[in-house]
Enzyme design. Structure first.
Site: not given
Length: 460
Positions: A282, A276, A289, A155
């Site tokens: 970043k 970024s 992704e 979970h």
């Protein structure tokens, strides 16, 4: 003039011509189409259906076309609709009327079926090789991290201690199933539809066993009607690719979480990250992704072909022209994702200290604490309740089970003794899980050895 123009008194409307054409995407089947035609021509000559010298002339013409296509010297035409008609038209323009004999005892229905199978067979082998390469990286990472303790989750909550090696081998086992699924698919599709004709074979004495053998198939397909109607092999392939991409997507999700500041379990190499446009600090896991996102494309390909096939009567229907683009797109997507994912995983840095620190919180040794009491004779359900009270006590006082004073342990059960701290050590918790398939180093090493054997059997 179109090769099928005899029945028609009008030219095809330009809109219909463009709508009907598949050459823009099935051109990639040129090698398979020429291979199928060479096998067919050789069989026609051997069986005396055409003269042997005509078969030789056709084969030489096809070989020359293949060389010219490979050299970029052949331009395919929309007027010839598909790769089959383009190759045949090119052949006829080069060798004259002899080229018109090639299509004897053959239909585009069995022609496209054999081309498509040949192509998918080739790409399955390529994809299997890529998955095996990824398995090799997982083995290497696992061997490097046998003692890298980290929290395991259920979970997405810290649950029990494990190791990164154990995690790596979980994905290695998923990928092993992917390989065997693709191998099963390859075995089932290893039947040659050439010679099935439009749907009912031919009155010519074709030798389907000869063409099957020449093209590297195990045997001819059993039923000619099924031969030209079947796209199960493509659906099974897309299903296997979808499951494979699902595994890559799950792994990507883990890596995306693990390289965030909230986890910092791993750091991706700069070569496999991006920045970024506005935030200079970043470092984004774009590769992971994109793999996660591209999974949807492969799922879409499977649903597309299932939908195309669901209402089709036997045998061939023009709807089935829609089979190739989803398969081609899935192949391109999978073959794009696997190498970059493999390289990303191979180059990432493991942050062992952060993993260990995370494993020290969240009471992931609570089950081990209960097992400590069980080994001293207490029923598990009673032990479970006692440890639950201890966790509640720790939450109130800011302690962990590792730091809780012995007197507090003994306040809930006299069975606790000083050896409880050794039992709750993360190394002890992991090392004690020696059950087959577990996270103890010896158990994980056995898993690694099994995957190594699997790879060795396949030449890796």
């Amino acid at each position: 003039m179109k090769l099928w123009a005899g029945r028609f008194q009008k030219e095809t409307d330009t809109l219909v011509n463009d709508f009907n054409s598949s050459i823009t995407f099935d051109a990639r089947l040129y090698r398979e189409d020429i291979a199928g035609s060479i096998a067919h021509a050789a069989m026609l000559g051997k069986q005396g259906i055409i003269e042997p010298h005509e078969a030789e002339k056709i084969i030489e013409g096809l070989q020359a076309i293949l060389a010219d296509v490979e050299a970029g010297q052949v331009e395919f035409s929309l007027d010839n609709e598909d790769i089959h008609m383009n190759i045949e038209a090119e052949l006829t323009s080069r060798i004259g009327d002899t080229g018109k004999r090639l299509h004897t005892a053959r239909s585009r229905n069995d022609q496209v079926a054999v081309d498509f199978r040949l192509y998918v067979k080739k790409e399955i082998s390529k994809i299997i090789g890529m998955v095996l390469n990824l398995e090799g990286v997982l083995v290497k990472k696992a061997e490097e991290t046998l003692d890298a303790v980290m929290p395991g989750y259920t979970h997405l909550q810290r649950a029990q201690p494990t190791t990164l090696a154990h995690y790596m081998m979980a994905y290695a086992n998923m990928l092993r199933r992917d390989v065997t699924r693709l191998e099963d698919c390859l075995e089932r599709m290893d039947e040659c539809p050439l010679g099935a004709g439009a749907l009912a074979t031919s009155t010519y004495p074709v030798d389907r066993f000869q063409t099957a053998q020449a093209l590297g198939f195990r045997k001819p397909t059993e039923n000619s009607l099924d031969s030209v109607s079947d796209r199960d092999f493509a659906l099974e392939f897309l299903s296997a690719c979808s499951i494979l991409m699902m595994h890559l997507s799950r792994f990507s999700e883990e890596l995306i979480l693990w390289c965030s500041w909230e986890f910092k379990f791993v750091e991706l190499d700069d070569a496999y990250s991006t920045g970024s446009s506005i935030m200079p600090q970043k470092k984004n896991p774009d590769v992971a992704e994109l793999v996660r996102g591209k999974t949807g494309r492969v799922y879409g390909s499977l649903i597309t072909l299932l939908t195309v096939m669901k209402g089709l009567p036997l045998a061939y229907n023009k709807d089935m022209q829609e089979d190739k683009e989803p398969v081609f797109d899935a192949i391109d997507t999978v073959e794009m994702c696997l190498p970059v994912f493999t390289a990303m995983l191979d180059t990432l840095t493991v942050r062992r200290d952060n993993m260990r620190r995370a494993a020290s919180g969240g009471f992931i040794n609570a089950t081990d604490c209960a097992d400590y009491l069980v080994k001293k004779g207490l029923p598990f359900r009673e032990a479970y309740m006692i440890v639950g009270r201890l966790v509640h006590m720790c939450l109130r006082t800011g302690e962990t089970l590792d730091t809780l004073p012995l007197k507090d342990f003994r306040s809930v059960s006299a069975l606790f003794d000083a050896d409880v701290y050794q039992a709750l050590e993360l190394k002890t918790c992991v090392g004690g899980r020696k059950v087959y398939g577990g996270p103890a180093p010896d158990a994980v090493q056995a898993q690694i050895d099994h995957i190594k054997d699997f790879l060795k059997e396949r030449g890796k």
